[in-house]
Design an enzyme around this catalytic site. Structure first.
Site, mmCIF file in Angstrom:
data_model
loop_
_atom_site.group_PDB
_atom_site.id
_atom_site.type_symbol
_atom_site.label_atom_id
_atom_site.label_comp_id
_atom_site.label_asym_id
_atom_site.label_seq_id
_atom_site.Cartn_x
_atom_site.Cartn_y
_atom_site.Cartn_z
ATOM 1 N N SER A 104 0.801 -1.201 0.000
ATOM 2 C CA SER A 104 0.000 0.000 0.000
ATOM 3 C C SER A 104 0.847 1.271 0.000
ATOM 4 O O SER A 104 1.587 1.533 -0.932
ATOM 5 C CB SER A 104 -0.960 -0.036 1.204
ATOM 6 O OG SER A 104 -1.905 0.986 1.141
ATOM 7 N N ASP A 245 -1.047 1.476 -4.033
ATOM 8 C CA ASP A 245 -1.895 0.420 -4.603
ATOM 9 C C ASP A 245 -3.268 0.930 -5.016
ATOM 10 O O ASP A 245 -4.123 0.152 -5.425
ATOM 11 C CB ASP A 245 -2.016 -0.768 -3.653
ATOM 12 C CG ASP A 245 -2.885 -0.485 -2.437
ATOM 13 O OD1 ASP A 245 -2.940 0.680 -1.997
ATOM 14 O OD2 ASP A 245 -3.497 -1.437 -1.913
ATOM 15 N N ASP A 247 -5.879 2.441 -3.408
ATOM 16 C CA ASP A 247 -7.136 2.378 -2.655
ATOM 17 C C ASP A 247 -7.346 3.574 -1.729
ATOM 18 O O ASP A 247 -8.361 3.654 -1.043
ATOM 19 C CB ASP A 247 -7.252 1.064 -1.868
ATOM 20 C CG ASP A 247 -6.173 0.886 -0.816
ATOM 21 O OD1 ASP A 247 -5.291 1.752 -0.696
ATOM 22 O OD2 ASP A 247 -6.212 -0.149 -0.112
#
Length: 444
Positions: A104, A245, A247
């Protein structure tokens, strides 16, 4: 039963150190594959594997692929693709599971493995426990006749781009908007610019030259300075920052003002409520700013707090039957659009909401100002932090009643307890945070 390897969002750590080693990841793929085969009870379930742009992704992808195929599971490989893209394709292709190789917003030295269940949902705790139990058993490769197959699929990025665009109203476009899009040198580098451009925006692209080592390096949702400077330099209407990533979402307005997840969630909820389209209320976390909660309630919008982690926000949204929620960190959930947090789709929802309200983010920001927060991380040395903090915690809560709150939260990854105090006055928040932190430290 506590989990040994899985945190709030999969397994994560520094590459080369347990558990993020090729040996462990191979075993993890095998264990997850065995659980899938046992649960589905049919030959060769299929999983999708994607990754972000870290150099270690090649190594871990190969290890996961070997583990799954050794357990009799077929594998589809997408190459670099955002986490929400893996969730979408897992659902769209009717696959048994999806796996994302990413850490992430962490630096390139870290990596991790995130799992999605059938339908693109977060993996249930029970399944994670089954995988951990299987990790304790020996790896026993199936016979050659029973092994899974692996292949790369074409067009994954294009399918996900079209999906993102489909969440924006057909009758609207982004023509006339100039956007700076920061892809954090991560998995959205070849996705986000096309989505915004094809919907009509003029796109200035930054953080879109990944080299395996520069993911999240002074770019992206966790480092807004680069985006702020670019928005001012190019005189853009807005800046959109995603993380490695894809999100998370943070936005910047034409004046360089940063808007975190709390304000973006509020914007979406306000627009939906104005049109009578908000289903139920909004879910935040224990870290959501109290000023946002009060602003929502002033508009008659219900608000609930979940534990930190988008998986817990999701759980509460499903339990309540609501659709909108997320975290200040930039995880924004619109469950009528996607099954998980998606930075690109969230940005489109914010831009749609602003157009419907005929407002700017600066206008929205006048609705409420965040209460000042003081966060202190206290390193633990074996002391009973709950007992040590009980007295000052009770005093702080009494003093802050109606004008602030206290959150004590142990870290899930290091021996640290996080002391967060929020109040309508900065001095008040700082004083009580220091008092509680000092009590915990003295107990060591």
């Amino acid at each position: 039963m506590s989990r040994k390897y899985f945190g709030t969002d999969g397994v994560r750590g520094e590459v080369g150190k347990a558990p993020i080693t090729p040996e462990f990841v191979l075993k993890l793929g095998y264990a997850a594959g065995r659980v899938l085969v046992d649960r589905e009870r049919h030959a060769h379930p299929t999983v999708l594997i994607g990754k972000d742009t870290r150099i270690s992704g090649y190594m871990l992808e190969a290890a996961l692929q070997a583990g799954f195929t050794a357990a009799g599971v077929n594998v589809l490989l997408t190459g670099p693709l955002p986490t929400p893209g893996i969730a979408y394709l897992t659902r769209a292709l009717r696959l048994s599971a999806g796996v994302m190789i990413s850490a992430s917003h962490n630096p390139f030295q870290d990596n991790g493995i995130k799992f999605f269940a059938e339908g693109g949902r977060k993996l249930d705790d029970a399944v994670e426990l089954d995988i951990e139990a299987m990790l304790e058993t020996p790896l026993s490769t199936l016979s050659s006749r029973e092994l899974g197959r692996a292949r790369r699929i074409e067009g994954a990025a294009e399918r996900y781009i079209e999906f993102c665009k489909s969440t924006f109203p057909n009758e609207r476009d982004l023509k006339g908007l100039k956007l700076v899009v920061d892809c954090a040198n991560g998995a959205t580098y070849h996705i986000a610019p096309k989505v915004f451009h094809e919907l009509g925006a003029e796109v200035v692209l930054i953080g879109a030259e990944p080299n395996g080592f520069n993911i999240n390096d002074k770019v992206g949702a966790t480092y807004s300075k680069t985006l702020q400077a670019a928005v001012l330099q190019h005189e853009a209407d807005y800046g959109v920052a995603l993380d490695g990533d894809g999100d998370r979402l943070i936005m910047v307005d034409r004046n360089g003002q940063v808007y975190d997840g709390d304000m973006l969630i509020y914007t979406i909820a306000k627009a939906r409520a104005a049109k009578g389209e908000l289903k139920g209320g909004v879910v935040g976390t224990v870290m959501t700013n109290m000023a946002m909660e009060l602003a929502l309630k002033a508009r008659g919008i219900a608000f609930g707090r979940a534990k930190v982690g988008d998986r817990y926000v999701l759980e509460m949204l499903h339990a309540e039957g609501w659709e909108v929620g997320g975290e200040a960190s930039g995880h924004v959930l619109c469950l009528d659009k996607h099954s998980t947090g998606d930075g690109i789709i969230s940005a489109l929802q914010v831009l749609k909401s602003l157009a419907e309200l005929d407002m700017t983010l600066a206008d929205i920001g006048r609705d409420w100002q965040p209460f000042p927060q003081t966060l202190i991380n206290v390193r633990l040395a074996g002391q009973d932090w709950k007992a040590a903090s009980a007295g000052p915690l009770a005093e702080a809560e009494a003093a802050l009643a109606g004008r602030g709150r206290v959150v004590l939260r142990p870290s899930g990854t290091e021996p640290v307890v996080r002391v967060m105090v929020e109040a309508d006055e900065a001095d008040l928040a700082g004083r009580w945070a220091r008092t509680i932190a000092a009590a915990i430290e003295l107990a060591a």
